[in-house]
Scaffold this active site. Structure first.
Site, PDB file in Angstrom:
ATOM      1  N   SER A 246       6.123 -13.617  47.305  1.00  0.00           N
ATOM      2  CA  SER A 246       5.177 -13.592  46.193  1.00  0.00           C
ATOM      3  C   SER A 246       4.323 -14.842  46.324  1.00  0.00           C
ATOM      4  O   SER A 246       4.841 -15.955  46.249  1.00  0.00           O
ATOM      5  CB  SER A 246       5.917 -13.595  44.852  1.00  0.00           C
ATOM      6  OG  SER A 246       5.002 -13.848  43.815  1.00  0.00           O
ATOM      7  N   ARG A 247       3.045 -14.644  46.524  1.00  0.00           N
ATOM      8  CA  ARG A 247       2.178 -15.821  46.705  1.00  0.00           C
ATOM      9  C   ARG A 247       1.905 -16.528  45.384  1.00  0.00           C
ATOM     10  O   ARG A 247       1.415 -17.641  45.368  1.00  0.00           O
ATOM     11  CB  ARG A 247       0.871 -15.405  47.385  1.00  0.00           C
ATOM     12  CG  ARG A 247       1.124 -14.994  48.819  1.00  0.00           C
ATOM     13  CD  ARG A 247      -0.108 -14.625  49.598  1.00  0.00           C
ATOM     14  NE  ARG A 247       0.330 -13.965  50.810  1.00  0.00           N
ATOM     15  CZ  ARG A 247       0.327 -12.661  51.013  1.00  0.00           C
ATOM     16  NH1 ARG A 247      -0.132 -11.862  50.075  1.00  0.00           N
ATOM     17  NH2 ARG A 247       0.775 -12.134  52.122  1.00  0.00           N
ATOM     18  N   ILE A 248       2.218 -15.874  44.286  1.00  0.00           N
ATOM     19  CA  ILE A 248       2.103 -16.543  42.983  1.00  0.00           C
ATOM     20  C   ILE A 248       3.343 -17.412  42.785  1.00  0.00           C
ATOM     21  O   ILE A 248       3.271 -18.523  42.280  1.00  0.00           O
ATOM     22  CB  ILE A 248       1.989 -15.505  41.839  1.00  0.00           C
ATOM     23  CG1 ILE A 248       0.826 -14.549  42.087  1.00  0.00           C
ATOM     24  CG2 ILE A 248       1.884 -16.189  40.491  1.00  0.00           C
ATOM     25  CD1 ILE A 248      -0.547 -15.124  42.008  1.00  0.00           C
TER      26      ILE A 248
END
Lengths: 508, 111
Positions: A365-367
């Site tokens: 998850s790049r968040i």
């Protein structure tokens, strides 16, 4: 007699005026040829790109290929009724879909026509306000950073691959590894809650769409969900339109300040439908015979998911199917590069009954932590490391090698965590429970315990927490570390550890 | 229902007179459409039309002339530049669409 003829003439003239019958005589388009979901039409000179056109038979189409001599039309509703020589008129507007609360709990097609047979009180969806299916993504100035977590109720996701409201998170994996089931788990976790859902079914059997509706009804989530379906039997034009219609419905709720979760199941089939249309319309094929703008159409769709500065958000969960676990195929790699992360479902895990079959190592998850509460972030910080270490070491213990105590402990803890991450379908775990599990395993409070005993102990601890330490229970629900009075008595973490140890002793 | 009503109304006027009027309208619209090459058009009419000569003066000899009774009266002409549908069926269909649109607009305006 003459007077009555004159009167009739006047009445006919008035009728013609009222119905604008002269417009019926004006030149219009005519179908030159038709087949396989597209038609070539002559005489639609003024028609715009993606404008809706109406056929005499009542069928609808989308003007898609504007050539000098003819117009290529993608057939939508009533595609089977269109015949060569039939008249066609441009409607002057793009395809639209009804939006708003009247759609909640309904199964509709991409033009908003009901596909369910259920009688629903209130207004029919077709009478609801309508919005264009194709809409531009919100401008940069209207967007907000993704900071609010979307609780999915799936422990492994909330802990290791968190999803924020407004994020685009791809669900990717082979056929039959639980992609749709996981997406339904996410929706089930939104009840009760403040998140509405839209589920878009593309290119699946209609029975599957009905099964999805039934599942959502069984878990009580249907009343807050809209299901848009263009099944495998629908014209490719309808399959192409479906995700955009779902996005429009989701955006209409987000515009009112609500949070919306939209699932596109799946974009691989959507790409196949678009490829079919493009080839039939004579567009040059590119890689894997997809047209050159296949990346663009998916990027255009997924850009519409965002958190809004004015409040509200659209979180997109596109699904992509891989073949033989080949994550580097064209459409999955396109989608991976467009989205903010992916959840990879592993066929081998699924077959070993480790479900949900999320492969933590290949998911991202790049968040990340920005979409977690502080306490969840703290509780889950060692999870990825624990699992990565465990998977590397597990093979050593399988062959019966003598290992040092540290390695043995790491393997045992990994095994326990792996069991605790397994979760039955449609049983979302509350946030407080997730944090307690992660804290207990991460801090080593459950080391040496059998998974069944650990589960019983954690369940008991959670029950007692509400009665004996409501401040701590509140902190777990809020996801914030307790301070002040709550931190008294040896620190909140020590109090929690003592409680878990006591429950573990009783459960053993 | 609206289509059937308009169709009955047009039939009651007397098909021959209506047919002549619709052919005249078709000729006017075809003249606006621009040059149609001889042998390009396909014409459909409800019955063998007495106004054939009038239509051929605008179109030249059509590629094909079909008899389709369901058109009621008038002619439908297909060319490479589009279609002119001057038939009772076309008018009835248009009327039905206009009524349906008005009904829907009324429903949307209602509270």
């Amino acid at each position: 007699m003459i007077a009555s003829h004159q009167a009739l003439g006047r009445r006919l003239a008035a009728l013609g005026e009222a119905l604008d019958l002269r417009a019926a005589l004006r030149p219009r388009g005519s179908v030159i040829e038709v087949g396989d979901g597209v038609a070539r039409v002559a005489g639609l000179d003024g028609v715009g790109f993606e404008e809706l056109v109406a056929f005499d038979s009542g069928a609808l189409g989308l003007a898609y290929d504007l050539a000098a001599q003819h117009t290529g039309v993608v057939l939508l509703a009533g595609a089977g009724e269109v015949r060569a020589g039939e008249g066609v008129v441009a409607t002057g507007h793009p395809p639209e879909v009804p939006v708003g609360p009247a759609l909640l709990g309904r199964l509709v097609d991409p033009l908003g026509r009901p596909l369910d047979v259920r009688a629903t009180p209130g207004s029919a969806p077709t009478a609801a306000p309508r919005l264009p299916v194709f809409r531009p993504a919100p401008p940069l100035t209207a967007r907000a950073p993704v900071t609010i977590p979307l609780h999915t109720g799936v422990l492994v996701v909330d802990a290791a691959i968190p999803i924020g409201r407004g994020q685009r998170q791809l669900l990717v994996g082979d056929r039959n590894v639980g992609k749709t089931a996981l997406a339904l788990d996410f929706i089930a976790a939104q009840t009760p809650g403040d998140v509405m859902s839209v589920f878009v079914v593309v290119g699946q059997p209609f029975a599957r769409a009905l099964a999805i509706v039934e599942t959502l009804a069984d878990v009580g989530a249907l009343a807050r969900t809209v299901v848009v379906a263009a099944d495998a039997g629908a014209p490719p034009g309808m399959q192409y339109l479906a995700p955009y219609a779902g996005a429009t419905i989701a955006e209409s709720f987000a515009a009112d300040g609500r949070h919306v979760l939209v699932v596109y199941d799946d974009l691989t089939k959507h790409a196949d439908a678009y490829r079919e249309l493009a080839l039939l319309l004579g567009r040059p094929p590119g890689r894997e015979a997809y047209p050159g703008d296949i990346f663009h159409i998916h990027a255009e769709l997924l850009e519409r998911a965002t958190a809004l500065a004015a409040g509200g958000s659209v979180t997109a969960i596109p699904i992509a199917e891989t073949t033989s676990s080949d994550i580097s195929a064209y459409i999955p790699t396109n989608l991976i590069s467009i989205t903010d992360g992916q959840l990879y479902l592993d066929a081998a895990r699924f077959e070993r009954n480790r479900r949900p079959a999320v492969d933590i190592g290949r998911s991202v998850s790049r968040i990340g932590g920005a979409a977690q509460t502080p306490l969840m972030r703290r509780a889950a910080r060692s999870l990825r490391l624990t699992m990565a270490r465990f998977e590397a070491l597990e093979s050593l213990t399988r062959v019966g090698l003598d290992v040092d105590p540290n390695t043995k402990r790491a393997v045992e803890r990994g095994r326990l965590v792996r069991e605790l991450l397994c979760q039955p379908r449609l049983q979302p775990i509350p946030v407080a429970s997730e944090i307690l599990v992660l804290l207990a395993t991460g801090e080593g409070w459950l080391d040496g315990a059998a998974p069944a005993v650990a589960r019983r102990a954690l369940g008991e601890a959670l029950r007692r927490l509400g009665a004996e330490a409501p401040d701590l229970a509140r902190a777990l629900v809020d996801g914030r570390e307790p301070d002040g009075a709550a931190a008294e008595g040896g620190g909140w973490l020590e109090r929690l550890r003592a409680l878990v140890a006591e429950c573990l002793a009783r459960a053993s | 229902m609206a289509a059937a009503a308009v169709e009955r109304l047009l039939a009651s006027i007397g098909a021959p007179a209506l047919g002549t009027m619709l052919v005249a309208e078709a000729c006017a619209e075809l003249a606006l459409l621009g040059h149609v090459a001889p042998g390009e058009a396909v014409v459909a009419s409800a019955r063998p039309s007495a106004a054939r000569a009038r239509l051929e003066a605008v179109l030249g000899a059509p590629r094909e002339w079909r008899i389709r009774p369901e058109l009621g009266a008038g002619v439908r002409v297909d060319t490479a530049r589009g279609q002119v549908d001057a038939t009772a069926l076309g008018l009835a269909r248009h009327a039905a669409a206009a009524v349906a649109e008005a009904v829907q607009a009324g429903a949307e305006a209602a509270p």
